[in-house]
Motif scaffolding. Structure first.
Motif, PDB file in Angstrom:
ATOM      1  N   ALA A   1     -10.408   3.613 -17.046  1.00 17.82           N
ATOM      2  CA  ALA A   1     -10.150   2.280 -16.499  1.00 17.82           C
ATOM      3  C   ALA A   1     -10.126   1.275 -17.642  1.00 17.82           C
ATOM      4  N   ASN A   2      -9.210   0.310 -17.553  1.00 17.35           N
ATOM      5  CA  ASN A   2      -9.096  -0.699 -18.595  1.00 17.35           C
ATOM      6  C   ASN A   2      -9.174  -2.102 -18.027  1.00 17.35           C
ATOM      7  N   PRO A   3      -9.894  -2.999 -18.729  1.00 17.40           N
ATOM      8  CA  PRO A   3      -9.937  -4.399 -18.288  1.00 17.40           C
ATOM      9  C   PRO A   3      -8.627  -5.102 -18.636  1.00 17.40           C
ATOM     10  N   PRO A   4      -8.383  -6.292 -18.079  1.00 21.00           N
ATOM     11  CA  PRO A   4      -7.212  -7.065 -18.465  1.00 21.00           C
ATOM     12  C   PRO A   4      -7.166  -7.235 -19.984  1.00 21.00           C
TER      13      PRO A   4
END
Ligand SMILES: [Zn+2]
Lengths: 277, 70
Positions: free
Chosen positions: A148-151
């Motif tokens: 998962a990646n943040p903005p």
């Protein structure tokens, strides 16, 4: 007529169909409750990380706009369709609730197939086992390859490819888990629970490991992106999944056990014969 | 693991629900998948509804739930 006969003689088609309906509603209900817990956790722990990441992104954009302006290029600022405030509240709530309720329903459908087809006859055990295999197949394994990646992590131009790869990884993982579960059932005829689970688990790992090695790596983390922020974001994402699957596994099982106990009149493993009028 | 429950107690083992009785309900399964699609991928890699409103609305959950976003 005794209620216990229900179990001995096969249920009628109508009873079975209504049973699936009951399970489906129950699954969505437990999923909805899980969604509330997941949202609370995400609101308190996940959102600050998203905000930090967006602050980082804005700082990068500003720096770029400034540099462009010096070279005579005017960057067009994108209009904000949904305010940050809405995204972080009702937007997040919508996404999480839909996700959890949908998974609750799917969980119930899988349960309605698995229950009675596994060695364990206790719905709580069946439910927890499904939740454990579910989180591994649907989240943990795909996320080890494509976390998962943040903005601000991720190139908008590669969204098509990244989505495709993520779903391929998830699909292979899910199919691998189904295959491994079927294999475990076969092996169970010859071997004990430990050996057959160990062998089937090894097959699953082999399938997902090989697939992971074949699929291309994606690394679009900006070089100056804070490592602790990335770590915290991913841990919070994992936390949300653990809360959802734990609630599904434990909640659905307990609910079903409770309903069965009331309906069929057995308690703590002892079959109580109830006389229906 | 749970074999102890069989035999020693009289826990009735649940009869498996025949696949033909589960099948009609799979329509709802498809609806769930469609719902997941809207949270996870709509107006990102592919798009059914024009614009970016759905994407923007579920944006934070999309990131936090592990889907690729931007
Ligand atoms: Zn995004």
């Amino acid at each position: 007529m005794t209620v216990a006969i229900f179990w001995v003689s096969p249920a009628t088609d109508m009873e079975n169909r209504m049973m699936v309906r009951t399970l489906l509603i129950r699954g969505m209900l437990v999923g909805f409750l899980a969604g509330i817990l997941v949202f609370s956790f995400a609101k308190v722990f996940g959102e600050p990380q998203v905000d930090h990441a967006i602050a980082f992104e804005s700082a990068m954009d500003e720096a770029k706009a400034k540099a462009d302006l010096e070279r005579g290029i005017h960057d067009v600022e994108e209009p904000e369709l949904v305010s940050r405030k809405l995204q972080a509240s009702y937007g997040l709530l919508t996404g999480v609730m839909v996700y959890s309720t949908a998974f609750g329903g799917l969980f119930a459908l899988v349960f309605s197939y698995a229950n009675g087809r596994m060695k364990s006859t206790d719905p709580r055990v069946v439910s927890v086992l499904l939740a454990i295999t579910g989180i591994i197949a649907v989240y943990v394994v795909p996320s080890i390859k494509y976390p998962a990646n943040p903005p601000s992590v991720g190139n908008p131009d590669t969204i098509g490819m990244r989505t495709e790869l993520y779903f391929i990884m998830m699909l292979v993982s899910l199919l691998g888990m189904i295959a491994a579960t079927m294999l475990q059932g076969r092996l169970r005829r010859q071997y004990n629970a430990w050996t057959s689970t160990y062998l089937a688990g090894a097959c699953y790992i082999l399938i997902v490991f090989t697939t992971g090695e074949l699929l291309p790596a994606v690394n679009e983390v900006p070089s100056n992106f804070p490592a602790d922020l990335l770590w915290n974001f991913r841990i919070d994402s994992l936390g949300m999944q653990i809360i959802m699957w734990a609630t599904l596994g434990l909640g659905f099982g307990a609910f079903t056990e409770y309903a069965n106990r009331n309906r069929f009149g057995y308690r703590n493993g002892a079959n109580i014969q109830l006389n229906a009028h | 693991m749970s074999d102890t429950a069989i035999g020693s107690h009289a826990i009735p083992s649940p009869a498996p629900i025949p696949v033909r009785e589960i099948a009609p309900w799979l329509v709802f399964g498809l609806l769930m998948l469609l719902a997941l699609y809207f949270v996870g991928a709509e107006e990102g890699a592919t798009s059914i509804i024009p614009g970016m409103y759905v994407h923007e609305w579920v944006h934070d959950s999309r990131h936090l739930l592990g889907f690729p976003c931007h």
